[in-house]
Design an enzyme around this catalytic site. Sequence first.
Site, mmCIF file in Angstrom:
data_model
loop_
_atom_site.group_PDB
_atom_site.id
_atom_site.type_symbol
_atom_site.label_atom_id
_atom_site.label_comp_id
_atom_site.label_asym_id
_atom_site.label_seq_id
_atom_site.Cartn_x
_atom_site.Cartn_y
_atom_site.Cartn_z
ATOM 1 N N HIS A 82 0.823 -1.206 0.000
ATOM 2 C CA HIS A 82 0.000 0.000 0.000
ATOM 3 C C HIS A 82 0.861 1.262 0.000
ATOM 4 O O HIS A 82 0.534 2.245 -0.674
ATOM 5 C CB HIS A 82 -0.946 0.000 1.196
ATOM 6 N N HIS A 239 -9.273 -2.221 -5.097
ATOM 7 C CA HIS A 239 -8.185 -2.540 -4.171
ATOM 8 C C HIS A 239 -7.173 -3.478 -4.817
ATOM 9 O O HIS A 239 -5.961 -3.331 -4.605
ATOM 10 C CB HIS A 239 -8.701 -3.170 -2.880
ATOM 11 N N ASP A 243 -3.183 -2.895 -5.189
ATOM 12 C CA ASP A 243 -2.135 -3.878 -4.892
ATOM 13 C C ASP A 243 -1.197 -4.070 -6.081
ATOM 14 O O ASP A 243 0.025 -4.190 -5.912
ATOM 15 C CB ASP A 243 -2.763 -5.225 -4.534
ATOM 16 N N HIS A 266 -0.888 -10.996 -5.232
ATOM 17 C CA HIS A 266 0.509 -10.652 -4.967
ATOM 18 C C HIS A 266 1.478 -11.633 -5.621
ATOM 19 O O HIS A 266 2.491 -11.241 -6.205
ATOM 20 C CB HIS A 266 0.760 -10.614 -3.459
#
Length: 311
Positions: A82, A239, A243, A266
């Site tokens: 973030h 969101h 990321d 991720h």
Amino acid sequence: MRHTIGKQTTIARRTELSGIGVHSGKPATITLVPAGNDHGIVFVRTDLEREVEIPARFDHVVATELCTVIGAAGASIATIEHLMAALRALSVDNVLVEIDGPEMPIVDGCSADFVAAIDDAGVVSLDASRKAVRVLRTVRVENGDAFAELLPYEGARYDVTIDFPTGLIGRQSYVLDLDADTFRDEIARARTFGFMKDVEKLWKMGFAMGSSLENSVAIGDDRVLNPEGLRWNDEFVRHKTLDAVGDLALAGMPFIGHFRSYKGGHKMNWLVLKALFADASNYEIVGETVRRAHSAGAVGVSVPALSPQKA
């Protein structure tokens, strides 16, 4: 063809931010410190007997389970994505990030507080030319029907699709051509999220110890549990786009290309960066007035995403 990307930057003064780690539940304070030309984004653990510096680069990623973790010399720092997204979106190239623990503060689960801290400190230009990595060939990683890829493109585009087997989320897509104002307005406030049915399992694994309705969107069987609801109907994919901006910032410089993902996260974001840099013909490094060495070709490479969740 010549490509102009400007001068390197740093922040004008030190700024501090505190909170708790979403997974560890432990308090943490970070201090962003101005840094000089070609320093990059470097984290330093100040709580250890010997300070350990960890460059924010893909080759220092040590885990990608639920968050992105970087490490060096036996030390690690979790949930960096973030802050990295905020630094990349606001075009901050050089900062020392001092942190007094193993996990970044989650604040309210997004990048908004990091953006505010950077804006408060101010961003100043340095005298060295910024460098960027230009994608020359399509690079793709796959895991079942999930994929992430980087394609040639004159800009920085993020094209993210998620697909969850629940009507509360379902299939959502978002396309972002990255600039500071768009990130502030459309992405920075999109919060991390999780399913209540997974909480007990995560606690047993040592995750989500600091998660709460103050810093996460909690999804129940048939509704969002946060009293205020969602900030956007598609906050979930926004969101995931946040990321992606943070994870791809681990290239160590801006990228010039088009990132696409489907059911990514991720791990896939990190693997596609690894695949890009694995072959020098996939990319070139450009500076403020560097002439392109060769043009983007139509040939691509595809790499199966078979490496384990922990790097």
